[in-house]
Every structure is written in structure tokens, then in C-alpha cells.
Motif scaffolding. Structure first.
Motif, PDB file in Angstrom:
ATOM      1  N   GLU B  22       0.988  -1.230   0.124  1.00 45.77           N
ATOM      2  CA  GLU B  22       0.001   0.069  -0.044  1.00 45.77           C
ATOM      3  C   GLU B  22       1.066   1.285   0.016  1.00 45.77           C
ATOM      4  O   GLU B  22       0.500   2.382  -0.710  1.00 45.77           O
ATOM      5  CB  GLU B  22      -0.970  -0.052   1.222  1.00 45.77           C
ATOM      6  CG  GLU B  22      -1.794  -1.256   1.083  1.00 45.77           C
ATOM      7  CD  GLU B  22      -1.780  -1.597   2.623  1.00 45.77           C
ATOM      8  OE1 GLU B  22      -1.261  -1.148   3.569  1.00 45.77           O
ATOM      9  OE2 GLU B  22      -2.513  -2.743   2.884  1.00 45.77           O
ATOM     10  N   THR B  23       2.025   0.944   0.515  1.00 47.05           N
ATOM     11  CA  THR B  23       2.894   2.206   0.772  1.00 47.05           C
ATOM     12  C   THR B  23       3.387   2.501  -0.777  1.00 47.05           C
ATOM     13  O   THR B  23       4.564   2.042  -1.216  1.00 47.05           O
ATOM     14  CB  THR B  23       4.152   1.995   1.541  1.00 47.05           C
ATOM     15  OG1 THR B  23       4.565   0.662   1.267  1.00 47.05           O
ATOM     16  CG2 THR B  23       3.966   2.223   2.855  1.00 47.05           C
ATOM     17  N   ALA B  24       2.552   3.057  -1.516  1.00 51.74           N
ATOM     18  CA  ALA B  24       2.791   3.634  -3.120  1.00 51.74           C
ATOM     19  C   ALA B  24       4.016   2.858  -3.695  1.00 51.74           C
ATOM     20  O   ALA B  24       4.253   1.702  -3.363  1.00 51.74           O
ATOM     21  CB  ALA B  24       2.653   5.126  -3.036  1.00 51.74           C
ATOM     22  N   PRO B  25       4.651   3.671  -4.616  1.00 47.94           N
ATOM     23  CA  PRO B  25       5.726   2.788  -5.267  1.00 47.94           C
ATOM     24  C   PRO B  25       7.121   2.610  -4.391  1.00 47.94           C
ATOM     25  O   PRO B  25       7.353   3.270  -3.351  1.00 47.94           O
ATOM     26  CB  PRO B  25       6.186   3.765  -6.161  1.00 47.94           C
ATOM     27  CG  PRO B  25       5.667   5.201  -5.754  1.00 47.94           C
ATOM     28  CD  PRO B  25       4.626   4.965  -4.998  1.00 47.94           C
ATOM     29  N   LEU B  26       7.685   1.458  -4.697  1.00 48.85           N
ATOM     30  CA  LEU B  26       8.757   0.834  -4.018  1.00 48.85           C
ATOM     31  C   LEU B  26      10.058   0.866  -4.967  1.00 48.85           C
ATOM     32  O   LEU B  26       9.722   0.577  -6.184  1.00 48.85           O
ATOM     33  CB  LEU B  26       8.542  -0.671  -3.614  1.00 48.85           C
ATOM     34  CG  LEU B  26       7.530  -0.943  -2.607  1.00 48.85           C
ATOM     35  CD1 LEU B  26       7.285  -2.314  -2.170  1.00 48.85           C
ATOM     36  CD2 LEU B  26       7.936  -0.158  -1.168  1.00 48.85           C
ATOM     37  N   SER B  27      11.160   1.318  -4.511  1.00 50.35           N
ATOM     38  CA  SER B  27      11.992   1.632  -5.418  1.00 50.35           C
ATOM     39  C   SER B  27      12.909   0.328  -5.560  1.00 50.35           C
ATOM     40  O   SER B  27      12.760  -0.541  -4.660  1.00 50.35           O
ATOM     41  CB  SER B  27      13.112   2.616  -4.940  1.00 50.35           C
ATOM     42  OG  SER B  27      13.712   2.120  -3.904  1.00 50.35           O
ATOM     43  N   GLU B 162       9.144   2.213   6.468  1.00 49.80           N
ATOM     44  CA  GLU B 162       9.958   3.197   7.060  1.00 49.80           C
ATOM     45  C   GLU B 162      11.008   3.587   5.880  1.00 49.80           C
ATOM     46  O   GLU B 162      11.483   4.563   5.936  1.00 49.80           O
ATOM     47  CB  GLU B 162      10.664   2.400   8.458  1.00 49.80           C
ATOM     48  CG  GLU B 162      11.488   3.366   9.340  1.00 49.80           C
ATOM     49  CD  GLU B 162      12.276   2.476  10.089  1.00 49.80           C
ATOM     50  OE1 GLU B 162      12.937   3.443  10.959  1.00 49.80           O
ATOM     51  OE2 GLU B 162      12.304   1.355  10.143  1.00 49.80           O
ATOM     52  N   ARG B 163      11.383   2.633   5.227  1.00 48.59           N
ATOM     53  CA  ARG B 163      12.343   2.961   3.987  1.00 48.59           C
ATOM     54  C   ARG B 163      11.651   3.869   3.152  1.00 48.59           C
ATOM     55  O   ARG B 163      12.284   4.785   2.748  1.00 48.59           O
ATOM     56  CB  ARG B 163      12.318   1.391   3.343  1.00 48.59           C
ATOM     57  CG  ARG B 163      13.768   0.857   3.092  1.00 48.59           C
ATOM     58  CD  ARG B 163      14.880   1.723   3.269  1.00 48.59           C
ATOM     59  NE  ARG B 163      15.543   1.860   2.185  1.00 48.59           N
ATOM     60  CZ  ARG B 163      16.759   0.916   2.114  1.00 48.59           C
ATOM     61  NH1 ARG B 163      17.000  -0.048   2.683  1.00 48.59           N
ATOM     62  NH2 ARG B 163      17.421   1.024   0.936  1.00 48.59           N
ATOM     63  N   VAL B 164      10.450   3.912   2.967  1.00 50.34           N
ATOM     64  CA  VAL B 164       9.760   4.889   1.765  1.00 50.34           C
ATOM     65  C   VAL B 164       9.803   6.444   2.548  1.00 50.34           C
ATOM     66  O   VAL B 164      10.355   7.140   2.053  1.00 50.34           O
ATOM     67  CB  VAL B 164       8.406   4.419   1.673  1.00 50.34           C
ATOM     68  CG1 VAL B 164       7.761   5.666   1.053  1.00 50.34           C
ATOM     69  CG2 VAL B 164       8.550   3.251   0.823  1.00 50.34           C
ATOM     70  N   LEU B 165       9.371   6.110   4.056  1.00 48.38           N
ATOM     71  CA  LEU B 165       9.351   7.624   4.750  1.00 48.38           C
ATOM     72  C   LEU B 165      10.566   8.060   4.842  1.00 48.38           C
ATOM     73  O   LEU B 165      10.891   9.420   4.766  1.00 48.38           O
ATOM     74  CB  LEU B 165       8.865   7.266   6.145  1.00 48.38           C
ATOM     75  CG  LEU B 165       7.173   7.027   6.143  1.00 48.38           C
ATOM     76  CD1 LEU B 165       7.101   6.748   7.645  1.00 48.38           C
ATOM     77  CD2 LEU B 165       6.596   8.365   5.620  1.00 48.38           C
ATOM     78  N   ARG B 166      11.755   7.404   4.925  1.00 49.88           N
ATOM     79  CA  ARG B 166      13.099   8.003   5.290  1.00 49.88           C
ATOM     80  C   ARG B 166      13.628   8.379   3.885  1.00 49.88           C
ATOM     81  O   ARG B 166      14.518   9.463   4.030  1.00 49.88           O
ATOM     82  CB  ARG B 166      14.058   6.632   5.765  1.00 49.88           C
ATOM     83  CG  ARG B 166      15.352   7.076   6.310  1.00 49.88           C
ATOM     84  CD  ARG B 166      16.164   5.894   6.352  1.00 49.88           C
ATOM     85  NE  ARG B 166      15.677   4.979   7.033  1.00 49.88           N
ATOM     86  CZ  ARG B 166      15.772   4.620   8.487  1.00 49.88           C
ATOM     87  NH1 ARG B 166      16.235   5.787   9.437  1.00 49.88           N
ATOM     88  NH2 ARG B 166      15.547   3.610   9.037  1.00 49.88           N
TER      89      ARG B 166
END
Lengths: 185, 185
Positions: B22-27, B162-166
DNA sequence: CATAACACGGATAATATCACTCCGCGTTTG
DNA sequence: CAAACGCGGAGTGATATTATCCGTGTTATG
């Protein structure tokens, strides 16, 4: 996707001519020239078929190869495995155990049994291998003889038979060298 | 036998984590670190999935990848073809036409239709591809969630979230770098 | 007995593919 | 503007494939 090698192709095509070869053993050289493929390379392929028990070798002049068993008992899978050595379709790297959400070492539930990705690949490999195992050398010869006219079998026997005769002694009858098409002029 | 590459393995495992993201796109970097695989190599894989329409890319900071369609509409075969480019299992050399029993050029009966050896390989390839086409990304997530305990899904979301937020701005809250384990001391 | 043709194994070379890295470009967000 | 992203190209080391050549030992023929 992946690749069955040229070696497999050479092996199968060569074994095809061994099926009805009454002219005792055929050398790898004869088979290579007959099919227009590299003799030195085909010579590296046959020992693998011999170790797999698909073919019987005999040494010396007039030596060569024969089928080790009936063509209905030789299938494509056995040939592929003999040549390529039973390499798996998929080589699982066990990525599932390296997930960063696990701390040091992964929990047992994560690494127990077969990886779910791997399981699919194993099913695909099984489907492929079953198809290959279902095709015998006899099936192949029948498919070919359905296409070829009746006189073709005689042409083949003539060409290979002359080749075998020429090996030792009685060379001259129709005095052409033929094997390389080279002229002395 | 042949070989499905590790690129395919990386792709499938990565897509798995995209299913419930759900945390939009993932790199590609996030996914690589999460799974413990090479980030620079995984970065070369995703553009292929994007060109195949399996995944949608967004650029800029906070960019990354999302599934382009529902996981039940993405299967293993599509992924394999996207990565490896629809290479055939067997590459027929048309040996049948080079038979020395034919003179100059082979008769039409010999080269008409598909080579009988090739035909067997095509059946084997078809069997493999059908198995791969029968396994969807949804099937895979279900297989995994049958194995994992219920709290695992939350652990994954926590790590990736957490990764996306960071990425942009709000870095400090629990001030560890974590990504490489390197210390400044 | 010498020769020629065979099977067999080892060494080598050319080419290709795979797994992977590094760099520079343009784009987007804080 | 800086940082992180996707993207493409160039390059590297390892391995596999498709060959070739040579040497050894075996066997039938003249």
C-alpha cells in the motif's frame, strides 16, 4: 527461455541413422560426413552417449557405434541427460531466507520445504521432462519414414554401406575420393 | 538441461512484495536491500518488467514501481518472457536438409513442415510454458501466506514503510542508518 | 609387421551469455 | 539546489558452448 544445445541435436540426429544400420558399427566420422556436421565435434559427443549406455562402442578399423538397446527403449530425455548432464531448469538461490524483516537468521517456517517459486519451476521442468521422456527413438524413425519416399531408406544404406566398405581395403571400385571433394589437379 | 536465470528469480521475488504494497511505489533499491540481493543488478531488471507492462514506474524522489495490473493477471510465463526475451528452448539447425544422400539441394519432402526432432522439442517447450502460464502472482502470495505467521505481513509493511518514509525528509525518528550497517565511529 | 582407421581423452581457442558494477542523463520532491 | 529516483550504455570477470588438434591405445587389412 533456456537452451537445449546443438550437441543434443547432433546426438539425436546421429542416433536416428543408427536405428536401421545393419552395416554393423558406424563411425562418428561416417555419421558426421553423412549429415554435414563437424566430425571432430561429433566425436566428442559419442563418448557421452556410450557412458550413458545408449550406445555401444567398438574399437579398431571397422569400429564405431551401435545402439546399446532397442530404439523403443531410448527416449529424448535419456539423450538430453546423457549430453547435458542433468542440469536443473532453475537454480534456486534461497532468496526467501535473506529477507531483511528477519533479523540475523531466518525463522524455520521461512526455509522449511521447497521455496514456492522453486516449486513452480520444478513443476515446469517436470512437464518438460515428461514430454521428452514420452518421445522414443522409434517414434522418431516412424515420423521420418512417414515423410520420406520408400527408396530413401535404400539410398541411405547405399551411402553408409559404401563408406563402411571403403574403410578397409576394397577402396577402388568407383575410384572417387568424395569425402572432401578436393581435387589433386 | 537449460537454465532460467537468476534475473527471473529476482524479478518474481520482487514482484511478490509489490502485491500488497500500500505504501505507494517501492524503489528497486528498497526491494534489493529488503531481499539481500544486488541493488545495481536488480535496477537493470525492472525496466524490462516495465516495458512488458507488468509494472508501472514513477520518477523522481518517492518514485519507484507498482504492479501495472492485478496479481491474478500476472503469471510466471509473462515474467520469464519479459526478462529473457522469448528465447526458444531449442534452436533447430535444419540438419535434415544437409544429408549427403541428397545431392546438391534436398528434396522438398525433406524440408517441408517442422523437423521431427524439432517438433518434439516444441511440445516439451509448450508443456513447460503452459505450466508457467498456469502460475499467477496471486497463487504465489497465497502459497507464501499459508506458510508465514499472521504477524509477518505487518513486519514487512513496517520495514518497507519506514524505508519509504526515510527517503525524503523525515529521517531522524529512530536515528539509525541501517542500510549498510556502516558506522561513523 | 606396417599402415590406416577407429575410440578416447586432454589442451586450447573463439564466441556468447550471465551476473554484476559504474557512470551520466533527465525527472521529481523537500 | 541537493538528494533520490528511473533509465540507458559501457565494461568486467566467470563460465559454457562449439569447435579444433594432438597423442594414446586398439584392431582389421595387405
Amino acid at each position: 527461455m533456456a537452451h537445449l544445445t546443438v550437441s543434443v541435436e547432433y546426438a539425436i540426429h546421429s542416433l536416428l541413422w543408427l536405428v536401421d544400420a545393419e552395416t554393423a558399427p558406424l563411425s562418428s566420422r561416417d555419421l558426421a560426413d553423412f549429415q554435414g556436421v563437424s566430425p571432430s565435434y561429433l566425436a566428442k559427443i559419442f563418448p557421452k552417449l556410450e557412458k550413458a549406455g545408449i550406445v555401444k562402442a567398438s574399437e579398431g578399423v571397422r569400429g564405431g557405434y551401435e545402439l546399446a538397446r532397442a530404439p523403443e527403449d531410448i527416449n529424448f530425455l535419456q539423450i538430453v541427460d546423457a549430453i547435458e548432464g542433468r542440469k536443473p531448469l532453475f537454480d534456486c538461490q534461497e532468496i526467501r531466507g535473506r529477507c531483511a524483516a528477519f533479523g540475523e537468521l531466518p525463522p524455520t517456517w521461512a526455509t522449511r520445504g521447497v521455496c514456492s517459486v522453486h516449486a513452480v519451476m520444478l513443476r515446469a521442468e517436470k512437464a518438460m521432462r515428461e514430454t521428452l521422456a514420452g518421445a522414443s527413438l522409434r517414434d522418431l524413425t516412424q515420423a521420418v519414414s512417414r515423410k520420406a519416399p520408400p527408396e530413401f531408406a535404400n539410398d541411405v544404406k547405399a551411402w553408409l554401406g559404401e563408406r563402411v566398405l571403403r574403410r578397409a581395403g576394397k577402396s577402388s571400385s568407383s575410384a572417387r575420393l568424395s569425402s572432401h571433394g578436393e581435387d589433386l589437379s
